[in-house]
Design a protein around this motif. Structure first.
Motif, PDB file in Angstrom:
ATOM      1  N   ARG A   1     -28.840 -42.311 -23.526  1.00 24.80           N
ATOM      2  CA  ARG A   1     -28.883 -41.090 -24.371  1.00 24.80           C
ATOM      3  C   ARG A   1     -27.514 -40.702 -24.912  1.00 24.80           C
ATOM      4  O   ARG A   1     -27.409 -40.165 -26.023  1.00 24.80           O
TER       5      ARG A   1
ATOM      6  N   PRO B   1     -17.194 -33.515 -34.376  1.00 20.27           N
ATOM      7  CA  PRO B   1     -17.648 -32.191 -34.837  1.00 20.27           C
ATOM      8  C   PRO B   1     -16.760 -31.024 -34.429  1.00 20.27           C
ATOM      9  O   PRO B   1     -17.175 -29.867 -34.525  1.00 20.27           O
ATOM     10  N   GLU B   2     -15.516 -31.301 -34.026  1.00 25.01           N
ATOM     11  CA  GLU B   2     -14.668 -30.236 -33.465  1.00 25.01           C
ATOM     12  C   GLU B   2     -14.460 -29.038 -34.371  1.00 25.01           C
ATOM     13  O   GLU B   2     -14.380 -27.906 -33.905  1.00 25.01           O
TER      14      GLU B   2
ATOM     15  N   GLY C   1      -8.427 -33.780 -30.629  1.00 28.35           N
ATOM     16  CA  GLY C   1      -7.096 -33.718 -30.031  1.00 28.35           C
ATOM     17  C   GLY C   1      -6.735 -34.934 -29.202  1.00 28.35           C
ATOM     18  O   GLY C   1      -5.655 -35.001 -28.630  1.00 28.35           O
TER      19      GLY C   1
ATOM     20  N   GLY D   1     -14.518 -35.954 -28.206  1.00 26.45           N
ATOM     21  CA  GLY D   1     -13.740 -36.733 -27.242  1.00 26.45           C
ATOM     22  C   GLY D   1     -14.445 -38.031 -26.849  1.00 26.45           C
ATOM     23  O   GLY D   1     -13.797 -39.006 -26.473  1.00 26.45           O
TER      24      GLY D   1
ATOM     25  N   ILE E   1     -17.035 -28.480 -23.396  1.00 29.52           N
ATOM     26  CA  ILE E   1     -16.835 -27.271 -24.194  1.00 29.52           C
ATOM     27  C   ILE E   1     -16.723 -26.039 -23.293  1.00 29.52           C
ATOM     28  O   ILE E   1     -15.899 -25.150 -23.531  1.00 29.52           O
TER      29      ILE E   1
ATOM     30  N   ALA F   1     -15.407 -33.594 -25.275  1.00 28.88           N
ATOM     31  CA  ALA F   1     -14.724 -32.886 -24.200  1.00 28.88           C
ATOM     32  C   ALA F   1     -15.657 -31.779 -23.723  1.00 28.88           C
ATOM     33  O   ALA F   1     -16.568 -31.366 -24.455  1.00 28.88           O
TER      34      ALA F   1
ATOM     35  N   ALA G   1     -20.721 -36.785 -25.130  1.00 32.75           N
ATOM     36  CA  ALA G   1     -20.876 -35.791 -26.206  1.00 32.75           C
ATOM     37  C   ALA G   1     -19.611 -34.979 -26.411  1.00 32.75           C
ATOM     38  O   ALA G   1     -19.663 -33.892 -26.986  1.00 32.75           O
TER      39      ALA G   1
ATOM     40  N   GLU H   1     -13.524 -40.399 -29.477  1.00 31.69           N
ATOM     41  CA  GLU H   1     -12.099 -40.722 -29.280  1.00 31.69           C
ATOM     42  C   GLU H   1     -11.927 -41.692 -28.115  1.00 31.69           C
ATOM     43  O   GLU H   1     -11.086 -42.587 -28.151  1.00 31.69           O
TER      44      GLU H   1
ATOM     45  N   ALA I   1     -20.212 -35.086 -20.959  1.00 31.20           N
ATOM     46  CA  ALA I   1     -19.070 -34.300 -21.461  1.00 31.20           C
ATOM     47  C   ALA I   1     -17.888 -34.519 -20.518  1.00 31.20           C
ATOM     48  O   ALA I   1     -18.032 -34.528 -19.293  1.00 31.20           O
TER      49      ALA I   1
ATOM     50  N   GLU J   1     -26.385 -34.630 -16.904  1.00 31.96           N
ATOM     51  CA  GLU J   1     -26.830 -33.250 -17.181  1.00 31.96           C
ATOM     52  C   GLU J   1     -26.002 -32.612 -18.300  1.00 31.96           C
ATOM     53  O   GLU J   1     -26.443 -31.647 -18.919  1.00 31.96           O
ATOM     54  N   ALA J   2     -24.821 -33.156 -18.585  1.00 35.09           N
ATOM     55  CA  ALA J   2     -23.989 -32.607 -19.667  1.00 35.09           C
ATOM     56  C   ALA J   2     -23.691 -33.679 -20.706  1.00 35.09           C
ATOM     57  O   ALA J   2     -22.690 -33.616 -21.423  1.00 35.09           O
TER      58      ALA J   2
HETATM   59  N1  CAA Z   1     -19.535 -30.023 -23.356  1.00 36.60           N
HETATM   60  C1  CAA Z   1     -20.247 -29.426 -22.384  1.00 36.60           C
HETATM   61  N2  CAA Z   1     -21.586 -29.525 -22.276  1.00 36.60           N
HETATM   62  C2  CAA Z   1     -22.228 -30.258 -23.201  1.00 36.60           C
HETATM   63  C3  CAA Z   1     -21.553 -30.915 -24.247  1.00 36.60           C
HETATM   64  C4  CAA Z   1     -20.134 -30.772 -24.303  1.00 36.60           C
HETATM   65  N3  CAA Z   1     -19.373 -31.399 -25.244  1.00 36.60           N
HETATM   66  N4  CAA Z   1     -22.459 -31.562 -25.013  1.00 36.60           N
HETATM   67  C5  CAA Z   1     -23.651 -31.342 -24.461  1.00 36.60           C
HETATM   68  N5  CAA Z   1     -23.537 -30.543 -23.362  1.00 36.60           N
HETATM   69  C6  CAA Z   1     -24.609 -30.071 -22.478  1.00 36.60           C
HETATM   70  C7  CAA Z   1     -25.431 -28.974 -23.131  1.00 36.60           C
HETATM   71  O1  CAA Z   1     -24.776 -27.722 -22.990  1.00 36.60           O
HETATM   72  C8  CAA Z   1     -26.723 -29.066 -22.349  1.00 36.60           C
HETATM   73  O2  CAA Z   1     -26.542 -28.428 -21.110  1.00 36.60           O
HETATM   74  P1  CAA Z   1     -27.696 -27.388 -20.537  1.00 36.60           P
HETATM   75  O3  CAA Z   1     -28.913 -28.249 -20.387  1.00 36.60           O
HETATM   76  O4  CAA Z   1     -27.123 -26.916 -19.250  1.00 36.60           O
HETATM   77  O5  CAA Z   1     -27.862 -26.352 -21.578  1.00 36.60           O
HETATM   78  C9  CAA Z   1     -26.850 -30.561 -22.069  1.00 36.60           C
HETATM   79  O6  CAA Z   1     -25.534 -31.106 -22.242  1.00 36.60           O
HETATM   80  C10 CAA Z   1     -27.793 -31.268 -23.034  1.00 36.60           C
HETATM   81  O7  CAA Z   1     -27.375 -30.953 -24.359  1.00 36.60           O
HETATM   82  P2  CAA Z   1     -28.358 -30.312 -25.478  1.00 36.60           P
HETATM   83  O8  CAA Z   1     -29.446 -29.506 -24.816  1.00 36.60           O
HETATM   84  O9  CAA Z   1     -27.487 -29.606 -26.471  1.00 36.60           O
HETATM   85  O10 CAA Z   1     -28.978 -31.645 -26.076  1.00 36.60           O
HETATM   86  P3  CAA Z   1     -29.483 -31.881 -27.573  1.00 36.60           P
HETATM   87  O11 CAA Z   1     -30.157 -33.221 -27.553  1.00 36.60           O
HETATM   88  O12 CAA Z   1     -30.258 -30.706 -28.067  1.00 36.60           O
HETATM   89  O13 CAA Z   1     -28.151 -31.953 -28.474  1.00 36.60           O
HETATM   90  C11 CAA Z   1     -25.914 -32.702 -28.979  1.00 36.60           C
HETATM   91  C12 CAA Z   1     -27.247 -32.993 -28.258  1.00 36.60           C
HETATM   92  C13 CAA Z   1     -26.130 -32.734 -30.514  1.00 36.60           C
HETATM   93  C14 CAA Z   1     -24.931 -33.788 -28.587  1.00 36.60           C
HETATM   94  C15 CAA Z   1     -25.389 -31.295 -28.571  1.00 36.60           C
HETATM   95  O14 CAA Z   1     -25.400 -31.221 -27.142  1.00 36.60           O
HETATM   96  C16 CAA Z   1     -23.993 -31.009 -29.032  1.00 36.60           C
HETATM   97  O15 CAA Z   1     -23.798 -30.651 -30.181  1.00 36.60           O
HETATM   98  N6  CAA Z   1     -22.974 -31.152 -28.141  1.00 36.60           N
HETATM   99  C17 CAA Z   1     -21.598 -30.834 -28.443  1.00 36.60           C
HETATM  100  C18 CAA Z   1     -20.954 -31.935 -29.312  1.00 36.60           C
HETATM  101  C19 CAA Z   1     -19.538 -31.540 -29.681  1.00 36.60           C
HETATM  102  O16 CAA Z   1     -19.292 -30.569 -30.376  1.00 36.60           O
HETATM  103  N7  CAA Z   1     -18.541 -32.319 -29.180  1.00 36.60           N
HETATM  104  C20 CAA Z   1     -17.136 -32.071 -29.423  1.00 36.60           C
HETATM  105  C21 CAA Z   1     -16.534 -31.367 -28.244  1.00 36.60           C
HETATM  106  S1  CAA Z   1     -14.872 -30.841 -28.532  1.00 36.60           S
HETATM  107  C22 CAA Z   1     -13.888 -32.182 -28.225  1.00 36.60           C
HETATM  108  O17 CAA Z   1     -14.374 -33.235 -27.897  1.00 36.60           O
HETATM  109  C23 CAA Z   1     -12.393 -31.922 -28.346  1.00 36.60           C
HETATM  110  C24 CAA Z   1     -11.521 -33.124 -28.335  1.00 36.60           C
HETATM  111  O18 CAA Z   1     -11.291 -33.761 -29.321  1.00 36.60           O
HETATM  112  C25 CAA Z   1     -10.812 -33.560 -27.116  1.00 36.60           C
END
Ligand code: CAA
Length: 255
Positions: free
Chosen positions: A57, A128-129, A137, A106, A65, A63, A61, A109, A25, A21-22
């Motif tokens: 799928r 994409p951070e 990180g 993450g 968020i 850490a 995606a 990573e 993440a 569902e996430a």
């Molecule tokens: N954290 C929490 N929830 C996330 C998530 C994340 N990183 N990525 C996706 N989700 C959730 C969405 O919020 C969504 O939840 P809801 O249905 O409750 O709204 C669900 O997963 C499905 O995602 P989308 O509806 O957004 O799916 P999409 O196919 O339209 O897009 C995606 C897919 C391009 C991957 C988009 O979800 C996205 O951009 N995700 C974030 C990617 C990102 O920025 N990752 C970096 C995180 S920061 C990090 O990782 C720090 C580090 O270095 C440790």
């Protein structure tokens, strides 16, 4: 349903992230369960290679968020969330990342913390951070740069652009690209091949390759030579060398 699915198909162990569902993440619960599952398989003598995957799928995606949006710097520091990742680096059993779909932040990573990446032709890799106002990180700026060089790492990290599997393979991030539907089966096949070799030698070889990133050539060569001598002390080395001279398949015991 468990947040991490563990299957044992000795000599291969399979760990699948299961938070669809996430898009897998990596929240605290998922990371905790992942580290625990990997430690258990790493301590299991019957397991000689581990496959780490997500779903078709998404590998992961990034850490979580939502969790990060609520955290203060001091909470992040005190919770030592990212310190937990060190446990993955310490897994001695070879670790194959089976990547399909999104492999971002993450998630990327995590895949890079594995020993090699087998990726579906659909996989997308990115960091994409900076689009969120933060930076990678959990090793992104370091491991991606070592894997693909400065030009591509800067492009991916600063522009937020995703790499396709083919581009990631050409750049040196991905070891093998496989058909969409075969991402897990092919990763298991690679893991079986790895598991068929001498397990002590595999662990020493992994340690030695990793050392290449941390030391000057001469130190690394020295280290490699010492690990070779150590390999000679194993019963597996005697078995492997003798089996070849006797024209039979070796039977490694991991001793
Ligand atoms: N954290 C929490 N929830 C996330 C998530 C994340 N990183 N990525 C996706 N989700 C959730 C969405 O919020 C969504 O939840 P809801 O249905 O409750 O709204 C669900 O997963 C499905 O995602 P989308 O509806 O957004 O799916 P999409 O196919 O339209 O897009 C995606 C897919 C391009 C991957 C988009 O979800 C996205 O951009 N995700 C974030 C990617 C990102 O920025 N990752 C970096 C995180 S920061 C990090 O990782 C720090 C580090 O270095 C440790």
């Amino acid at each position: 349903m468990s947040i991490v699915l563990v299957e044992r198909e000795p000599p291969v162990g399979i760990v699948l992230l299961n938070r669809p569902e996430a898009l897998n993440a990596l929240n605290d619960e998922l990371m905790g369960a992942l580290v625990e599952a990997l430690a258990e398989l790493d301590g299991d003598e019957a397991i000689r290679c581990i496959v780490l995957g997500g779903s078709e799928r998404a590998f992961a995606a990034g850490a979580d968020i939502g969790q990060m949006a609520e955290a203060t710097a001091m909470e992040m520091y005190e919770a030592r969330r990212i310190d937990r990742w060190d446990a993955i680096r310490k897994v001695r059993t070879p670790l194959v990342a089976a990547v399909s779909g999104f492999c971002l932040g993450g998630g990327c990573e995590l895949a890079m913390a594995c020993d090699l990446i087998v990726a579906s032709e659909t996989a997308q890799f990115g960091q994409p951070e900076t689009g969120l106002g933060i930076i990678p990180g959990a090793g992104g700026t370091q491991r991606l740069t070592r894997a693909v060089g400065k030009a591509k790492a800067m492009d991916v990290i600063l522009s937020g652009r995703f790499l396709t599997s083919d581009e990631a393979e050409r750049a040196g991030l991905v070891a093998r690209v496989v058909a969409r539907e075969a991402w897990l089966e092919e990763a298991k096949r690679v893991a079986s091949a790895i598991a068929s070799k001498g397990p002590i030698a595999q662990r020493l070889a992994k340690e030695s390759v990793n050392r290449a990133f941390e030391s000057p050539l001469e130190t690394g060569l020295d280290y490699e030579r010492k690990l070779l001598y150590l390999a000679f002390a194993s019963e597996d080395a005697h078995e492997g060398l003798t089996a070849f001279t006797e024209k039979r398949k070796p039977e490694f015991e991991g001793r």
